[in-house]
Write a protein that holds these residues in place. Structure first.
Motif, PDB file in Angstrom:
ATOM      1  N   GLY A 268       0.795  -1.222   0.000  1.00 29.34           N
ATOM      2  CA  GLY A 268       0.000   0.000   0.000  1.00 29.34           C
ATOM      3  C   GLY A 268       0.826   1.269   0.000  1.00 29.34           C
ATOM      4  O   GLY A 268       2.058   1.260   0.028  1.00 29.34           O
ATOM      5  N   GLY A 269       0.098   2.385  -0.039  1.00 31.16           N
ATOM      6  CA  GLY A 269       0.743   3.683  -0.016  1.00 31.16           C
ATOM      7  C   GLY A 269      -0.169   4.744   0.558  1.00 31.16           C
ATOM      8  O   GLY A 269      -1.396   4.612   0.538  1.00 31.16           O
ATOM      9  N   LYS A 270       0.420   5.769   1.090  1.00 32.57           N
ATOM     10  CA  LYS A 270      -0.299   6.965   1.535  1.00 32.57           C
ATOM     11  C   LYS A 270       0.577   8.139   1.135  1.00 32.57           C
ATOM     12  O   LYS A 270       1.147   8.852   1.961  1.00 32.57           O
ATOM     13  CB  LYS A 270      -0.532   6.909   3.049  1.00 32.57           C
ATOM     14  CG  LYS A 270      -1.533   7.948   3.556  1.00 32.57           C
ATOM     15  CD  LYS A 270      -2.938   7.683   3.067  1.00 32.57           C
ATOM     16  CE  LYS A 270      -3.916   8.688   3.655  1.00 32.57           C
ATOM     17  NZ  LYS A 270      -5.270   8.511   3.059  1.00 32.57           N
ATOM     18  N   SER A 271       0.690   8.322  -0.168  1.00 30.58           N
ATOM     19  CA  SER A 271       1.769   9.139  -0.730  1.00 30.58           C
ATOM     20  C   SER A 271       1.561  10.628  -0.488  1.00 30.58           C
ATOM     21  O   SER A 271       0.477  11.172  -0.757  1.00 30.58           O
ATOM     22  CB  SER A 271       1.889   8.878  -2.223  1.00 30.58           C
ATOM     23  OG  SER A 271       2.216   7.519  -2.457  1.00 30.58           O
ATOM     24  N   PRO A 272       2.601  11.316   0.009  1.00 33.03           N
ATOM     25  CA  PRO A 272       2.528  12.763   0.194  1.00 33.03           C
ATOM     26  C   PRO A 272       2.875  13.500  -1.096  1.00 33.03           C
ATOM     27  O   PRO A 272       3.722  13.059  -1.883  1.00 33.03           O
ATOM     28  CB  PRO A 272       3.599  13.019   1.262  1.00 33.03           C
ATOM     29  CG  PRO A 272       4.629  11.957   0.998  1.00 33.03           C
ATOM     30  CD  PRO A 272       3.861  10.753   0.509  1.00 33.03           C
ATOM     31  N   ASN A 273       2.226  14.614  -1.301  1.00 29.67           N
ATOM     32  CA  ASN A 273       2.507  15.485  -2.445  1.00 29.67           C
ATOM     33  C   ASN A 273       2.712  16.876  -1.876  1.00 29.67           C
ATOM     34  O   ASN A 273       1.763  17.516  -1.412  1.00 29.67           O
ATOM     35  CB  ASN A 273       1.321  15.446  -3.425  1.00 29.67           C
ATOM     36  CG  ASN A 273       1.596  16.201  -4.708  1.00 29.67           C
ATOM     37  OD1 ASN A 273       2.745  16.432  -5.070  1.00 29.67           O
ATOM     38  ND2 ASN A 273       0.535  16.590  -5.391  1.00 29.67           N
ATOM     39  N   ILE A 274       3.964  17.337  -1.858  1.00 33.25           N
ATOM     40  CA  ILE A 274       4.345  18.570  -1.175  1.00 33.25           C
ATOM     41  C   ILE A 274       4.375  19.720  -2.171  1.00 33.25           C
ATOM     42  O   ILE A 274       5.100  19.657  -3.181  1.00 33.25           O
ATOM     43  CB  ILE A 274       5.729  18.417  -0.517  1.00 33.25           C
ATOM     44  CG1 ILE A 274       5.752  17.209   0.435  1.00 33.25           C
ATOM     45  CG2 ILE A 274       6.126  19.695   0.207  1.00 33.25           C
ATOM     46  CD1 ILE A 274       7.146  16.864   0.935  1.00 33.25           C
ATOM     47  N   ALA A 423       5.771  10.738   8.092  1.00 32.36           N
ATOM     48  CA  ALA A 423       5.025  10.240   9.258  1.00 32.36           C
ATOM     49  C   ALA A 423       3.950   9.252   8.810  1.00 32.36           C
ATOM     50  O   ALA A 423       2.749   9.488   8.970  1.00 32.36           O
ATOM     51  CB  ALA A 423       4.409  11.403  10.020  1.00 32.36           C
ATOM     52  N   THR A 424       4.375   8.162   8.224  1.00 33.23           N
ATOM     53  CA  THR A 424       3.477   7.135   7.713  1.00 33.23           C
ATOM     54  C   THR A 424       4.220   5.807   7.702  1.00 33.23           C
ATOM     55  O   THR A 424       5.447   5.776   7.568  1.00 33.23           O
ATOM     56  CB  THR A 424       2.984   7.472   6.293  1.00 33.23           C
ATOM     57  OG1 THR A 424       2.242   6.369   5.765  1.00 33.23           O
ATOM     58  CG2 THR A 424       4.150   7.761   5.357  1.00 33.23           C
ATOM     59  N   GLU A 425       3.464   4.720   7.828  1.00 34.15           N
ATOM     60  CA  GLU A 425       4.084   3.397   7.747  1.00 34.15           C
ATOM     61  C   GLU A 425       4.440   3.027   6.321  1.00 34.15           C
ATOM     62  O   GLU A 425       5.166   2.061   6.091  1.00 34.15           O
ATOM     63  CB  GLU A 425       3.137   2.349   8.328  1.00 34.15           C
ATOM     64  CG  GLU A 425       1.841   2.181   7.570  1.00 34.15           C
ATOM     65  CD  GLU A 425       0.841   1.314   8.299  1.00 34.15           C
ATOM     66  OE1 GLU A 425      -0.004   0.701   7.625  1.00 34.15           O
ATOM     67  OE2 GLU A 425       0.901   1.241   9.538  1.00 34.15           O
ATOM     68  N   TYR A 426       3.919   3.795   5.372  1.00 36.18           N
ATOM     69  CA  TYR A 426       4.165   3.493   3.962  1.00 36.18           C
ATOM     70  C   TYR A 426       5.342   4.289   3.416  1.00 36.18           C
ATOM     71  O   TYR A 426       5.746   5.301   3.991  1.00 36.18           O
ATOM     72  CB  TYR A 426       2.922   3.807   3.136  1.00 36.18           C
ATOM     73  CG  TYR A 426       1.694   3.011   3.533  1.00 36.18           C
ATOM     74  CD1 TYR A 426       1.632   1.647   3.319  1.00 36.18           C
ATOM     75  CD2 TYR A 426       0.599   3.631   4.127  1.00 36.18           C
ATOM     76  CE1 TYR A 426       0.512   0.916   3.680  1.00 36.18           C
ATOM     77  CE2 TYR A 426      -0.528   2.912   4.485  1.00 36.18           C
ATOM     78  CZ  TYR A 426      -0.568   1.553   4.263  1.00 36.18           C
ATOM     79  OH  TYR A 426      -1.667   0.837   4.619  1.00 36.18           O
ATOM     80  N   GLY A 427       5.854   3.844   2.268  1.00 35.80           N
ATOM     81  CA  GLY A 427       6.954   4.550   1.629  1.00 35.80           C
ATOM     82  C   GLY A 427       7.039   4.227   0.155  1.00 35.80           C
ATOM     83  O   GLY A 427       8.087   3.826  -0.340  1.00 35.80           O
ATOM     84  N   LEU A 428       5.923   4.393  -0.549  1.00 34.64           N
ATOM     85  CA  LEU A 428       5.904   4.002  -1.964  1.00 34.64           C
ATOM     86  C   LEU A 428       6.322   5.145  -2.875  1.00 34.64           C
ATOM     87  O   LEU A 428       7.200   4.986  -3.727  1.00 34.64           O
ATOM     88  CB  LEU A 428       4.510   3.500  -2.346  1.00 34.64           C
ATOM     89  CG  LEU A 428       4.396   2.854  -3.728  1.00 34.64           C
ATOM     90  CD1 LEU A 428       5.362   1.685  -3.875  1.00 34.64           C
ATOM     91  CD2 LEU A 428       2.966   2.398  -3.984  1.00 34.64           C
ATOM     92  N   ALA A 429       5.685   6.310  -2.734  1.00 37.86           N
ATOM     93  CA  ALA A 429       5.974   7.414  -3.650  1.00 37.86           C
ATOM     94  C   ALA A 429       5.741   8.733  -2.945  1.00 37.86           C
ATOM     95  O   ALA A 429       5.149   8.794  -1.864  1.00 37.86           O
ATOM     96  CB  ALA A 429       5.100   7.305  -4.901  1.00 37.86           C
ATOM     97  N   ALA A 430       6.217   9.811  -3.586  1.00 42.83           N
ATOM     98  CA  ALA A 430       6.027  11.164  -3.057  1.00 42.83           C
ATOM     99  C   ALA A 430       6.183  12.148  -4.196  1.00 42.83           C
ATOM    100  O   ALA A 430       6.812  11.861  -5.221  1.00 42.83           O
ATOM    101  CB  ALA A 430       7.030  11.469  -1.943  1.00 42.83           C
ATOM    102  N   GLY A 431       5.605  13.334  -4.013  1.00 44.08           N
ATOM    103  CA  GLY A 431       5.760  14.412  -4.968  1.00 44.08           C
ATOM    104  C   GLY A 431       6.281  15.656  -4.285  1.00 44.08           C
ATOM    105  O   GLY A 431       6.089  15.855  -3.075  1.00 44.08           O
TER     106      GLY A 431
END
Length: 496
Positions: A268-274, A423-431
């Motif tokens: 899974g993912g909970k991807s941040p987009n900054i 600050a998440t258990e996930y680490g799939l993607a980010a922007g």
């Protein structure tokens, strides 16, 4: 594609007659496990019934793959010949592109335009790319003393169980099957029980392309039965899984309880987009954030579901996204003008609605959406949904929703943004959106994610690896690195 109308696709859907048997050892097998319905989320009707695998069918598929690996021609073919067959499969996928896109749209609700132009483009490119790569990966001969010769050969790992989800049923299958086949492995594909029909078409086309019997088998069925049987099977050497973190843990346990098979996980993912105030184009950043969360109905593990935006521009960006959500065309997946189709089914829709209700209860502000949409009677549709004033501790900010639901969190400085992003258990993607080159490099290094997109989102091609960190999994799909999952390194030391 652009000339194909809603009427065209609707008529084609009426004439679709997908088969529902397993593909085992080159033959279609009904098996003895009964059958289950495949329901179209666009209108709730049953498309067909598909054979349901139990342990016996999984045993038969594994036995066929084992024979094909141990004594069949596929692992022993010249890599260039394996590559030619994979390229032929890519050509057949192109020839059947319309049928495959229609099948995907019907079984999981994806807009037909996206199924045809995006998913089929991706899977065709995947088989063609690995077909071209098959004979390009060389073995090694390290430097040794003059009285010895060392060879390091990359050999196929054996029988692969590929268990794939419904959100990109062919793309994610291709990311696993293509490199495994290019390496010389044999495969049992277990698609989601919500999207088995496109996988069965893929299996038939693979046989037509020239894959020998048993090299690619397809078994349908529920994860707790068919998936578990694959995970525990002592003759499966590798499992490659894409899906939830909870199920990924099960596969690790199955490996521990059986033959310690290698397990590769994309979870899974909970991807941040900054978005920083110096983003080169705030309007583009907002439009891309909206596209990213609403594309594919938000049913993507990489969806930028947490928008982290600097407080000085938070209102401006959020208002632009809310406007875009209000303009988005939610409709029949078979209408080429539809921008957001149906969620995969009622069970999943109810789950997403539960997250929305929890967000309201916990105090986040619902800016738009949040309820069912009803463009087609009987279908599973949701309005594009945006929350702001989200607290980092709320479920909206922590749990993967897997739907078109955006959570907006404001920050005051860069250190806070990075801390929130990680600050998440996930680490799939980010922007990340910034005009400062130094900031782009420093923040990209600080983010614990397998992919970081700077001033864009969801970009890339088959030359770059894809996968996650932390509880988003291990290993990489795409690129030459995917071969590492399906090969073993053997050292041969020859004393001269």
């Amino acid at each position: 594609m652009l000339e194909m109308t809603h009427e065209h696709w609707s008529k084609r859907a009426e004439g679709l007659n997908p088969g529902g048997a397993h593909l085992i050892g080159g033959s279609e097998e009904a098996g003895s496990g009964g059958a289950f319905p495949v329901v179209a989320p666009r209108d709730g009707r049953v498309l067909t019934h598909v054979a349901d695998a139990g342990a016996a069918e999984v045993d038969a598929a594994v036995a066929a793959a084992r024979r094909a690996f141990d004594s069949g021609p596929w692992p022993r073919l010249a890599p260039a010949e394996r590559g030619r067959i994979l390229i032929r499969l890519a050509d057949l996928l192109e020839e059947h592109r319309e049928e495959l896109a229609l099948t995907i749209s019907l079984e999981m609700g994806k807009p037909i335009t996206d199924a045809y132009a995006i998913e089929l483009r991706a899977v065709i490119a995947t088989f063609r790319w690995y077909g071209q790569l098959a004979d390009k990966v060389a073995d090694e001969s390290p430097h040794t003393p003059a009285d010895a010769l060392a060879l390091v050969t990359r050999e196929p790992a054996g029988v692969v169980g590929a268990v794939v989800p419904w959100n990109f049923p062919l793309t994610l299958a291709g990311w696993k099957i293509a490199p495994a086949l290019a390496a010389g492995c044999t495969v049992i594909l277990k698609p989601s029980e919500w999207s088995p029909l496109s996988a069965l078409l893929l299996g038939r086309l693979a046989g037509e392309a020239g894959l020998p019997p048993g090299v690619l088998n397809v078994v349908n069925g529920a994860g707790p039965v068919a998936g578990r049987a694959l995970g525990l099977h002592p003759d499966v050497d590798v499992v490659a899984f894409t899906g939830s973190t909870a199920v990924g843990r099960h596969f690790l346990r199955y490996a521990a309880d059986s033959n310690l098979k290698r397990v590769w996980l994309e979870l899974g993912g909970k991807s941040p987009n900054i978005i920083l105030p110096d983003a080169p184009d705030l309007d583009k950043a907002a439009a891309t954030a909206a596209w990213g969360i609403f594309f594919n109905q938000g049913e993507m593990c990489t969806a930028p579901s947490r928008l982290l935006v600097h407080r000085s521009v938070a209102d401006q960006v959020t208002e632009a996204i809310v406007r875009r959500a209000g303009q988005l065309r939610v409709g029949d997946p078979l209408d080429p003008a539809t921008e957001m189709g149906a969620l995969v089914g009622e069970t999943h829709l109810e789950r997403v609605l539960g997250h929305i209700s929890a967000g309201v209860r916990e105090g986040a502000r619902l800016r738009t959406g949040g309820g069912r949409a009803r463009p087609v009677p009987g279908g599973s549709y949701l309005e594009p949904t945006v929350f702001d004033q989200v607290d980092p501790g709320q479920r909206l900010a922590r749990e993967e929703i897997f739907g078109p639901v955006l959570s907006v969190l404001a920050f005051d400085d860069l250190d806070e943004a990075v801390a929130l992003a990680n600050a998440t258990e996930y680490g799939l993607a980010a922007g990340l959106w910034t005009s400062d080159l130094s900031t782009a490099h420093r923040v990209s290094r600080a983010l614990r994610a397998g992919t970081v997109w700077v001033n864009c989102y969801e970009e890339g091609d088959l030359t770059v690896p894809f996968g996650g960190m932390k509880q988003s999994g291990n290993g990489r799909d795409k690129s030459v690195h995917a071969l590492e999952k399906y090969t073993e390194l053997k050292t041969t030391w020859i004393q001269l």
